[in-house]
Design an enzyme around this catalytic site. Structure first.
Site, PDB file in Angstrom:
ATOM      1  N   HIS A 157      -1.391  39.263-123.090  1.00  0.00           N
ATOM      2  CA  HIS A 157      -1.535  38.753-121.718  1.00  0.00           C
ATOM      3  C   HIS A 157      -1.590  37.223-121.736  1.00  0.00           C
ATOM      4  CE1 HIS A 157      -3.299  38.152-117.749  1.00  0.00           C
ATOM      5  NE2 HIS A 157      -3.522  39.428-117.554  1.00  0.00           N
ATOM      6  N   GLU A 186       3.719  37.939-119.641  1.00  0.00           N
ATOM      7  CA  GLU A 186       3.071  38.815-120.620  1.00  0.00           C
ATOM      8  C   GLU A 186       4.088  39.728-121.299  1.00  0.00           C
ATOM      9  OE1 GLU A 186      -0.175  40.827-118.581  1.00  0.00           O
ATOM     10  OE2 GLU A 186      -0.190  39.221-117.094  1.00  0.00           O
TER      11      GLU A 186
HETATM   12  C1  BG6 Z   1      -2.388  40.976-114.739  1.00  0.00           C
HETATM   13  C2  BG6 Z   1      -2.378  42.150-113.797  1.00  0.00           C
HETATM   14  O1  BG6 Z   1      -1.736  41.288-115.918  1.00  0.00           O
HETATM   15  O2  BG6 Z   1      -3.738  40.637-115.022  1.00  0.00           O
HETATM   16  C3  BG6 Z   1      -3.113  41.763-112.532  1.00  0.00           C
HETATM   17  O3  BG6 Z   1      -1.051  42.542-113.532  1.00  0.00           O
HETATM   18  C4  BG6 Z   1      -4.524  41.308-112.860  1.00  0.00           C
HETATM   19  O4  BG6 Z   1      -3.140  42.863-111.639  1.00  0.00           O
HETATM   20  C5  BG6 Z   1      -4.456  40.197-113.891  1.00  0.00           C
HETATM   21  O5  BG6 Z   1      -5.155  40.858-111.681  1.00  0.00           O
HETATM   22  C6  BG6 Z   1      -5.818  39.698-114.352  1.00  0.00           C
HETATM   23  O6  BG6 Z   1      -6.598  40.780-114.756  1.00  0.00           O
HETATM   24  P1  BG6 Z   1      -8.102  40.577-115.163  1.00  0.00           P
HETATM   25  O7  BG6 Z   1      -8.665  41.954-115.380  1.00  0.00           O
HETATM   26  O8  BG6 Z   1      -8.099  39.761-116.429  1.00  0.00           O
HETATM   27  O9  BG6 Z   1      -8.759  39.838-114.027  1.00  0.00           O
END
Ligand code: BG6
Length: 301
Positions: A168, A271
Protein backbone atom coordinates in the site's frame (compact mmCIF):
# COMPACT_ATOMS: atom_id res chain seq x y z
CA UNK A 1 15.88 -5.58 21.58
CA UNK A 2 17.80 -2.89 19.64
CA UNK A 3 21.10 -4.23 21.01
CA UNK A 4 20.23 -7.77 20.00
CA UNK A 5 19.21 -6.67 16.50
CA UNK A 6 22.47 -4.75 16.10
CA UNK A 7 24.56 -7.66 17.40
CA UNK A 8 22.91 -10.09 14.99
CA UNK A 9 22.27 -8.05 11.87
CA UNK A 10 24.00 -4.65 11.82
CA UNK A 11 26.39 -3.97 8.92
CA UNK A 12 28.71 -1.10 9.87
CA UNK A 13 27.98 2.02 7.85
CA UNK A 14 25.18 0.28 5.93
CA UNK A 15 22.50 -1.17 8.24
CA UNK A 16 21.86 -0.25 11.83
CA UNK A 17 18.92 -0.59 14.17
CA UNK A 18 17.66 2.31 16.23
CA UNK A 19 14.67 3.13 18.35
CA UNK A 20 12.23 4.80 15.99
CA UNK A 21 9.13 6.80 16.77
CA UNK A 22 7.00 5.44 19.60
CA UNK A 23 10.08 3.48 20.72
CA UNK A 24 9.50 0.98 17.90
CA UNK A 25 12.62 -0.60 16.38
CA UNK A 26 13.57 0.28 12.84
CA UNK A 27 16.34 -0.66 10.43
CA UNK A 28 18.13 2.29 8.87
CA UNK A 29 19.87 1.59 5.55
CA UNK A 30 22.47 3.80 3.93
CA UNK A 31 24.42 2.66 0.87
CA UNK A 32 25.95 4.37 -2.19
CA UNK A 33 22.60 4.17 -4.03
CA UNK A 34 20.03 5.31 -1.48
CA UNK A 35 18.83 5.56 2.09
CA UNK A 36 15.81 3.69 3.49
CA UNK A 37 14.07 2.87 6.75
CA UNK A 38 11.99 -0.16 7.69
CA UNK A 39 10.01 -0.61 10.91
CA UNK A 40 9.56 -4.13 12.25
CA UNK A 41 6.05 -2.95 13.16
CA UNK A 42 4.04 -4.17 10.18
CA UNK A 43 7.30 -4.63 8.21
CA UNK A 44 6.54 -1.10 7.05
CA UNK A 45 9.05 0.61 4.78
CA UNK A 46 8.74 4.24 5.88
CA UNK A 47 11.47 5.94 3.83
CA UNK A 48 13.26 5.54 0.52
CA UNK A 49 15.47 8.23 -0.92
CA UNK A 50 17.87 7.61 -3.79
CA UNK A 51 21.01 9.76 -3.53
CA UNK A 52 20.43 13.23 -4.98
CA UNK A 53 16.63 12.82 -4.98
CA UNK A 54 13.84 14.09 -2.74
CA UNK A 55 12.12 11.45 -0.55
CA UNK A 56 10.02 9.09 -2.67
CA UNK A 57 7.60 7.86 0.01
CA UNK A 58 5.08 10.03 1.81
CA UNK A 59 4.83 9.60 5.57
CA UNK A 60 2.10 11.42 7.44
CA UNK A 61 3.44 13.93 9.97
CA UNK A 62 0.56 12.69 12.18
CA UNK A 63 1.31 8.99 11.70
CA UNK A 64 0.82 6.89 14.83
CA UNK A 65 3.62 4.59 15.87
CA UNK A 66 1.74 2.43 18.32
CA UNK A 67 1.05 -1.24 18.85
CA UNK A 68 -2.24 -2.10 17.17
CA UNK A 69 -2.14 0.87 14.75
CA UNK A 70 -1.01 0.86 11.14
CA UNK A 71 1.60 3.43 10.17
CA UNK A 72 0.02 6.08 7.91
CA UNK A 73 2.48 6.33 5.05
CA UNK A 74 5.42 4.48 3.57
CA UNK A 75 4.42 0.99 2.40
CA UNK A 76 2.07 -0.79 4.82
CA UNK A 77 1.37 -4.45 3.98
CA UNK A 78 -2.31 -5.34 3.54
CA UNK A 79 -2.86 -9.10 3.93
CA UNK A 80 -4.69 -11.56 3.77
CA UNK A 81 -7.65 -9.42 2.78
CA UNK A 82 -7.85 -5.99 1.22
CA UNK A 83 -10.22 -3.34 2.60
CA UNK A 84 -12.94 -4.53 4.94
CA UNK A 85 -13.13 -8.28 5.63
CA UNK A 86 -15.53 -9.70 3.01
CA UNK A 87 -17.82 -11.35 5.59
CA UNK A 88 -17.06 -9.91 9.00
CA UNK A 89 -16.82 -6.11 9.42
CA UNK A 90 -15.54 -6.54 12.99
CA UNK A 91 -12.22 -7.82 11.63
CA UNK A 92 -9.51 -5.26 10.96
CA UNK A 93 -9.51 -3.31 7.71
CA UNK A 94 -6.76 -4.46 5.28
CA UNK A 95 -6.02 -7.62 7.30
CA UNK A 96 -3.88 -7.94 10.38
CA UNK A 97 -0.20 -8.06 9.44
CA UNK A 98 0.33 -4.30 9.05
CA UNK A 99 -0.04 -3.97 12.83
CA UNK A 100 1.95 -7.04 13.90
CA UNK A 101 5.57 -7.14 15.02
CA UNK A 102 7.61 -8.98 12.36
CA UNK A 103 10.92 -10.77 12.99
CA UNK A 104 13.99 -9.39 11.34
CA UNK A 105 15.89 -12.37 9.92
CA UNK A 106 18.56 -11.13 7.51
CA UNK A 107 20.55 -8.12 6.33
CA UNK A 108 23.02 -8.52 3.49
CA UNK A 109 24.92 -6.73 0.77
CA UNK A 110 24.70 -7.66 -2.92
CA UNK A 111 27.79 -7.44 -5.18
CA UNK A 112 26.41 -4.21 -6.69
CA UNK A 113 26.16 -2.69 -3.19
CA UNK A 114 22.40 -2.93 -2.99
CA UNK A 115 21.23 -3.82 0.51
CA UNK A 116 18.89 -6.71 1.19
CA UNK A 117 16.65 -6.97 4.26
CA UNK A 118 14.33 -9.85 5.09
CA UNK A 119 11.54 -9.93 7.66
CA UNK A 120 9.30 -12.86 8.57
CA UNK A 121 5.94 -13.44 10.16
CA UNK A 122 4.01 -16.61 10.81
CA UNK A 123 0.61 -17.62 12.13
CA UNK A 124 -0.19 -17.55 15.84
CA UNK A 125 -3.24 -18.48 17.89
CA UNK A 126 -4.43 -14.88 17.46
CA UNK A 127 -4.07 -14.87 13.66
CA UNK A 128 -5.79 -18.27 13.35
CA UNK A 129 -8.75 -16.81 15.27
CA UNK A 130 -9.07 -14.18 12.48
CA UNK A 131 -8.01 -16.32 9.50
CA UNK A 132 -8.00 -20.10 9.82
CA UNK A 133 -4.76 -20.92 8.00
CA UNK A 134 -1.17 -21.62 8.87
CA UNK A 135 1.16 -19.34 6.90
CA UNK A 136 4.64 -17.92 6.67
CA UNK A 137 5.19 -14.48 5.16
CA UNK A 138 8.43 -12.96 4.05
CA UNK A 139 9.02 -9.34 3.14
CA UNK A 140 12.25 -8.87 1.18
CA UNK A 141 13.38 -5.29 0.70
CA UNK A 142 16.16 -4.50 -1.79
CA UNK A 143 17.52 -0.98 -1.50
CA UNK A 144 19.36 0.31 -4.58
CA UNK A 145 18.72 3.10 -7.08
CA UNK A 146 15.32 1.43 -7.16
CA UNK A 147 13.43 -0.03 -4.23
CA UNK A 148 12.24 -3.58 -4.73
CA UNK A 149 9.79 -5.02 -2.20
CA UNK A 150 8.60 -8.63 -2.41
CA UNK A 151 5.91 -10.11 -0.20
CA UNK A 152 5.97 -13.91 -0.38
CA UNK A 153 3.08 -15.89 1.03
CA UNK A 154 3.83 -19.52 1.92
CA UNK A 155 0.69 -21.51 2.53
CA UNK A 156 1.92 -23.89 5.24
CA UNK A 157 -1.59 -25.21 5.95
CA UNK A 158 -3.13 -28.34 4.44
CA UNK A 159 -5.94 -26.52 2.65
CA UNK A 160 -6.22 -23.92 -0.06
CA UNK A 161 -6.09 -20.29 1.07
CA UNK A 162 -7.68 -17.26 -0.59
CA UNK A 163 -5.36 -14.28 -0.31
CA UNK A 164 -5.86 -10.64 -1.22
CA UNK A 165 -2.90 -8.38 -0.60
CA UNK A 166 -1.46 -4.95 -1.28
CA UNK A 167 1.83 -3.18 -0.94
CA UNK A 168 0.00 0.00 0.00
CA UNK A 169 2.61 2.51 -1.14
CA UNK A 170 2.15 6.20 -0.41
CA UNK A 171 4.14 8.44 -2.79
CA UNK A 172 5.27 11.97 -2.09
CA UNK A 173 4.30 14.44 -4.83
CA UNK A 174 4.74 18.21 -5.07
CA UNK A 175 1.18 19.12 -5.96
CA UNK A 176 -1.59 16.58 -6.52
CA UNK A 177 -3.29 18.94 -8.99
CA UNK A 178 -0.43 18.43 -11.45
CA UNK A 179 -0.08 14.65 -11.07
CA UNK A 180 -0.90 12.34 -13.96
CA UNK A 181 -0.76 8.56 -13.79
CA UNK A 182 -0.02 6.49 -16.90
CA UNK A 183 -0.61 2.77 -17.33
CA UNK A 184 -4.34 2.44 -16.68
CA UNK A 185 -5.79 3.38 -20.06
CA UNK A 186 -8.57 1.02 -21.15
CA UNK A 187 -8.69 -0.81 -17.79
CA UNK A 188 -11.75 -1.53 -15.71
CA UNK A 189 -11.85 -0.36 -12.12
CA UNK A 190 -14.05 -0.92 -9.11
CA UNK A 191 -15.04 2.51 -7.88
CA UNK A 192 -14.99 2.30 -4.08
CA UNK A 193 -16.36 5.84 -3.80
CA UNK A 194 -19.50 4.79 -5.73
CA UNK A 195 -20.74 1.51 -4.25
CA UNK A 196 -18.18 -0.67 -6.09
CA UNK A 197 -19.60 0.14 -9.51
CA UNK A 198 -17.29 -0.98 -12.34
CA UNK A 199 -16.14 1.68 -14.77
CA UNK A 200 -13.81 1.70 -17.77
CA UNK A 201 -10.89 4.11 -17.54
CA UNK A 202 -9.66 6.11 -20.53
CA UNK A 203 -6.38 7.99 -20.82
CA UNK A 204 -4.20 9.19 -17.98
CA UNK A 205 -5.55 9.28 -14.45
CA UNK A 206 -5.72 12.64 -12.72
CA UNK A 207 -6.72 13.23 -9.12
CA UNK A 208 -9.12 16.13 -8.61
CA UNK A 209 -11.47 14.65 -6.02
CA UNK A 210 -11.56 11.65 -3.67
CA UNK A 211 -10.24 8.70 -5.66
CA UNK A 212 -10.47 5.13 -4.38
CA UNK A 213 -10.25 2.57 -7.16
CA UNK A 214 -9.18 -1.02 -7.65
CA UNK A 215 -8.04 -1.35 -11.26
CA UNK A 216 -8.42 -5.02 -12.11
CA UNK A 217 -6.45 -7.14 -14.53
CA UNK A 218 -3.55 -4.67 -14.51
CA UNK A 219 -0.10 -6.21 -14.73
CA UNK A 220 1.87 -3.33 -16.24
CA UNK A 221 3.90 -0.63 -14.57
CA UNK A 222 2.38 2.75 -13.79
CA UNK A 223 4.17 6.06 -14.23
CA UNK A 224 3.38 8.75 -11.70
CA UNK A 225 4.15 12.04 -13.46
CA UNK A 226 4.71 14.68 -10.83
CA UNK A 227 4.76 17.70 -13.12
CA UNK A 228 5.27 20.33 -10.38
CA UNK A 229 7.99 18.20 -8.79
CA UNK A 230 9.61 17.67 -12.21
CA UNK A 231 10.00 13.96 -11.79
CA UNK A 232 8.46 10.66 -12.83
CA UNK A 233 8.16 7.67 -10.52
CA UNK A 234 7.86 4.27 -12.12
CA UNK A 235 5.93 1.69 -10.12
CA UNK A 236 6.63 -1.72 -11.63
CA UNK A 237 5.33 -5.03 -10.44
CA UNK A 238 5.06 -8.78 -10.81
CA UNK A 239 2.68 -11.33 -9.30
CA UNK A 240 0.08 -8.56 -9.15
CA UNK A 241 -3.07 -8.11 -11.21
CA UNK A 242 -4.64 -5.15 -9.39
CA UNK A 243 -3.52 -1.56 -9.00
CA UNK A 244 -5.19 0.54 -6.33
CA UNK A 245 -5.21 4.33 -6.61
CA UNK A 246 -6.18 6.22 -3.47
CA UNK A 247 -6.30 9.84 -2.43
CA UNK A 248 -8.78 10.77 0.34
CA UNK A 249 -9.15 14.41 -0.79
CA UNK A 250 -10.30 17.05 1.70
CA UNK A 251 -13.46 15.69 3.36
CA UNK A 252 -12.10 12.20 4.06
CA UNK A 253 -8.68 13.58 5.11
CA UNK A 254 -10.43 15.73 7.71
CA UNK A 255 -11.95 12.58 9.23
CA UNK A 256 -8.67 10.68 9.51
CA UNK A 257 -6.95 11.43 12.82
CA UNK A 258 -3.50 10.43 11.57
CA UNK A 259 -3.74 12.40 8.32
CA UNK A 260 -3.23 16.20 8.10
CA UNK A 261 -6.23 18.07 6.70
CA UNK A 262 -4.14 19.35 3.79
CA UNK A 263 -2.00 16.21 3.43
CA UNK A 264 -3.90 15.04 0.36
CA UNK A 265 -2.14 17.79 -1.67
CA UNK A 266 1.24 16.05 -1.47
CA UNK A 267 0.52 12.33 -1.63
CA UNK A 268 -0.99 9.66 -3.79
CA UNK A 269 -1.23 5.91 -3.19
CA UNK A 270 -0.47 3.67 -6.16
CA UNK A 271 -0.69 0.19 -4.68
CA UNK A 272 0.59 -3.11 -6.03
CA UNK A 273 -2.20 -5.51 -5.20
CA UNK A 274 -4.30 -8.59 -5.79
CA UNK A 275 -7.80 -7.61 -4.74
CA UNK A 276 -11.45 -8.18 -5.64
CA UNK A 277 -11.62 -10.60 -8.59
CA UNK A 278 -7.80 -10.80 -8.60
CA UNK A 279 -7.72 -12.53 -5.20
CA UNK A 280 -5.27 -15.46 -5.35
CA UNK A 281 -5.91 -19.09 -4.48
CA UNK A 282 -2.79 -20.57 -2.94
CA UNK A 283 -2.65 -24.35 -2.72
CA UNK A 284 -1.41 -26.16 0.38
CA UNK A 285 2.38 -26.06 0.45
CA UNK A 286 2.50 -23.49 -2.38
CA UNK A 287 3.84 -19.93 -2.36
CA UNK A 288 3.02 -16.70 -4.10
CA UNK A 289 5.29 -13.68 -4.55
CA UNK A 290 4.02 -10.12 -5.00
CA UNK A 291 6.72 -7.68 -6.07
CA UNK A 292 6.76 -3.91 -6.37
CA UNK A 293 9.68 -2.00 -7.88
CA UNK A 294 9.84 1.76 -7.40
CA UNK A 295 12.21 3.87 -9.41
CA UNK A 296 12.77 7.56 -10.04
CA UNK A 297 13.08 7.93 -13.80
CA UNK A 298 15.94 10.10 -15.02
CA UNK A 299 13.91 11.34 -18.02
CA UNK A 300 12.28 14.76 -17.90
CA UNK A 301 8.59 14.95 -17.05
C1 BG6 B 1 -7.04 2.17 0.29
C2 BG6 B 1 -8.48 1.74 0.24
O1 BG6 B 1 -6.21 1.20 -0.24
O2 BG6 B 1 -6.69 2.40 1.65
C3 BG6 B 1 -9.34 2.83 0.84
O3 BG6 B 1 -8.85 1.45 -1.09
C4 BG6 B 1 -8.89 3.13 2.26
O4 BG6 B 1 -10.70 2.43 0.83
C5 BG6 B 1 -7.41 3.46 2.25
O5 BG6 B 1 -9.64 4.22 2.76
C6 BG6 B 1 -6.82 3.72 3.63
O6 BG6 B 1 -7.14 2.67 4.48
P1 BG6 B 1 -6.78 2.73 6.00
O7 BG6 B 1 -7.41 1.52 6.63
O8 BG6 B 1 -5.27 2.69 6.09
O9 BG6 B 1 -7.33 4.03 6.53
Amino acid sequence: MIDTLNQRHAMPGVVQFVEGRGGLPKAVVSNPHAGAEVYLHGATVTAFQPRGQAPVLWLSPQALFQPGKAIRGGIPVCWPWFGPHPADPSKPQHGFVRTMEWSFVHAGCLPDERTELRLHLQDTTDTRAMWPHAFRLELRVLVGRSLEVTLTTHNTSNHEALVSAALHSYFAVSDIHTVQIDGLDGRDYIDLTAGRIIRRHAGRAVIDQEVDRIYIGTEDACLVRDIAGKRILQVGKSGSRSTVIWNPWSAKAAKLADFPDDGFHTMVCVETANAGPDTRQIKPGASHALTQTIEVMEAAV
